[in-house]
Scaffold this motif. Sequence first.
Motif, PDB file in Angstrom:
ATOM      1  N   GLU A 589      36.278  39.626  38.869  1.00  0.00           N
ATOM      2  CA  GLU A 589      37.685  39.254  38.683  1.00  0.00           C
ATOM      3  C   GLU A 589      38.189  38.456  39.874  1.00  0.00           C
ATOM      4  O   GLU A 589      38.896  37.440  39.712  1.00  0.00           O
ATOM      5  CB  GLU A 589      38.534  40.512  38.492  1.00  0.00           C
ATOM      6  N   LYS A 592      36.679  35.022  39.759  1.00  0.00           N
ATOM      7  CA  LYS A 592      37.392  34.218  38.772  1.00  0.00           C
ATOM      8  C   LYS A 592      38.731  33.722  39.325  1.00  0.00           C
ATOM      9  O   LYS A 592      39.116  32.561  39.115  1.00  0.00           O
ATOM     10  CB  LYS A 592      37.620  35.028  37.509  1.00  0.00           C
ATOM     11  N   GLN A 593      39.425  34.616  40.009  1.00  0.00           N
ATOM     12  CA  GLN A 593      40.713  34.221  40.588  1.00  0.00           C
ATOM     13  C   GLN A 593      40.536  33.126  41.644  1.00  0.00           C
ATOM     14  O   GLN A 593      41.311  32.154  41.699  1.00  0.00           O
ATOM     15  CB  GLN A 593      41.392  35.449  41.186  1.00  0.00           C
ATOM     16  N   ASP A 594      39.495  33.271  42.518  1.00  0.00           N
ATOM     17  CA  ASP A 594      39.235  32.256  43.543  1.00  0.00           C
ATOM     18  C   ASP A 594      38.869  30.922  42.904  1.00  0.00           C
ATOM     19  O   ASP A 594      39.356  29.840  43.333  1.00  0.00           O
ATOM     20  CB  ASP A 594      38.117  32.697  44.472  1.00  0.00           C
ATOM     21  N   ARG A 597      41.891  29.358  41.605  1.00  0.00           N
ATOM     22  CA  ARG A 597      42.734  28.824  42.682  1.00  0.00           C
ATOM     23  C   ARG A 597      42.149  27.535  43.254  1.00  0.00           C
ATOM     24  O   ARG A 597      42.879  26.551  43.498  1.00  0.00           O
ATOM     25  CB  ARG A 597      42.881  29.877  43.785  1.00  0.00           C
TER      26      ARG A 597
END
Length: 658
Positions: A589, A592-594, A597
């Motif tokens: 997760e 995925k967020q990185d 971004r």
Amino acid sequence: MASIHESLKALGPVSYSDVPQDEAGRAHYLKEHLSAGRLLVESVPQPAATAPSSGNRSRAVSSASCASGMSASAARSETPAEHEILQKDWGKPVKLSDKDNPLGICVFKLSGKDGRGAWFGRRSVHEGLSYDKWKKGLEEEFEQSLHVEGGPGAGKIRGLGAEKRPESHLVAEVGTMDVWHVSAQFPGPSAPRDFVSMVMTSDKVFEEEDHPKHFMIISKPCEHDDCPPKDGLVRGQYESVEFIREIPRSRKAGSTIDPDSTSLGEGDVQASTSKSNEARERTIAFAEPDSNAATKSDNSNTEEAELNPVEWIMITRSDPGGSVPRFLVERGTPGGIVSDASKFLDWACKTEFSTETTLPAVTPGAAAEESSTSEEPGHSTLETESEAQPPQQTTTSNTPAPISEEPSLLSKATDAISLLLPNPNPSTSTADPHALSRRLSTSSSTSSTDSFASAETDLDVDSSLHTLSSKSATTPSSHTLSAQEKELLRLANRKAELETKLHRARETAFSDPTNPTEKETQQVAKIQAKHDSEISKAEDRYRKAVRSIEVHRQKDEEKARQQAETAARKEEEKKVKAERKAREVQEREMKKQDDARHKAEIDKFREEVKGLVKERDALKEHVRVLNGENSKLITLVSKLDGGERLLAELKVGNGGSR
């Protein structure tokens, strides 16, 4: 309709303080339990069909003297349609050998749903013991043992002996509610047990008016302040419903079905009834035709009621307490149920209960004599008659004698024989040669010396009967004797034979027990040796069973420990795996967020670069335009006067640079 297990909850333990103490509350409480008991007894499957046999039919003409003398009946009661579906829950009967189950009783097992063990039920139909005597036995089973002194279980009939009865209540129009404290001594080195039970009885379970006679006993564990646990006694619990029902042989609407009625024709019934009536007429003084007919009808009905089969149903579950494993209790319960049934029937067949019965019709003189006898116990009827007046000469014809105020000679002889052969049922024939042996073998709470003393008192009749016997024996020819005199002669001879048997029995009973013979000594020694051997074998079996149980217990503990360790290890591995999986999910997760971004930043940079490129291109175009204009200005300035000098000062060339 409630299920079986819902109704079984009514048999659960109760504290006496929670039981209603007022009359109306007791009646409602008792009716609720009787309703549950009715459903339970009807849920037990019917026993397997039994084909009627000649043995069963011949045995039905007299009462059995022991359990082995009784027979299974083919008669069956009708099961309500709404209860038939409940019988499937019991499954198939438990397998028992013929040796362990001589009465052929069907025993069923029902698994419990409350974690307190399985239930057992039995259902059977028997002939040879009347309903009234059966009911009296159930009512007096605890009452008899209550008056017997001794250790736990003293005076027991089926294993339980009464210690005391702290509560006893009669619920009007319903039944009774009692609290009994009972005890038992188990075989082997086991500690004695005691039980406190609330016992509820009723013979009004069914509200239908045409329902046959019946009787129900409900027993449930009870806590009572007057029955605290005792040292040396292990407190146990038992729950049960016991039910008996008479099955009339005659067919009635909404009543019961008797397969024997199909095999026994109407003529056979009439012949059997006629024979019993003739035998009864030979032992009763002659009366007028109308009253005699009424007497025969009443006695016939009484005899038919005595011969009616009785259905016996019981549901039970017990917990002896202590450390006895439950599987051992359930393994021995079916055999114990059958054994207890035989013990009860043996006791009930041999015991003379003090029941109130209807006496057969006799002449007015005989009725007056019976009244005077009841007022003066122990005074012989024949002695009273001989003191009052001498015997009268009977007629020589076969015509019945007219009724008079004085008893006839045959009536006197009948009364004398009734003293010789006491019969608990006055409706049956008094000339039964086996009555004396049944009486002498009857188990009672009195000592053997008292029993023989009472028999001697009953048999102390007037010597006029011997004179009468010798006088009749010297009659010139048998064709000159009347029917009454022939019967009197036969009875007198029978009396002499019975007196001889009594003297022999009396000599055997009153022999000196302090000087046994050599044969008796050997028999006692043999019995003692056999008893010691059985005790030793029982102790060995018990020790082996204890060792086996201990080994199984240790194995079970080791297995349980290993299973617990394996389960703990698997649980730990499962926990670590779950944590690792959760961490991986979290990292994915975050990645995925990185990525999202970074992608957003790159897209932003790209947009900015595109904007700068556009701005650069615009500036280049602007510079190009300015360069062109600058070139034009330079050209114009150079054409002016002094322009070149000015351009030189500004250091601007033709190229437009400075």
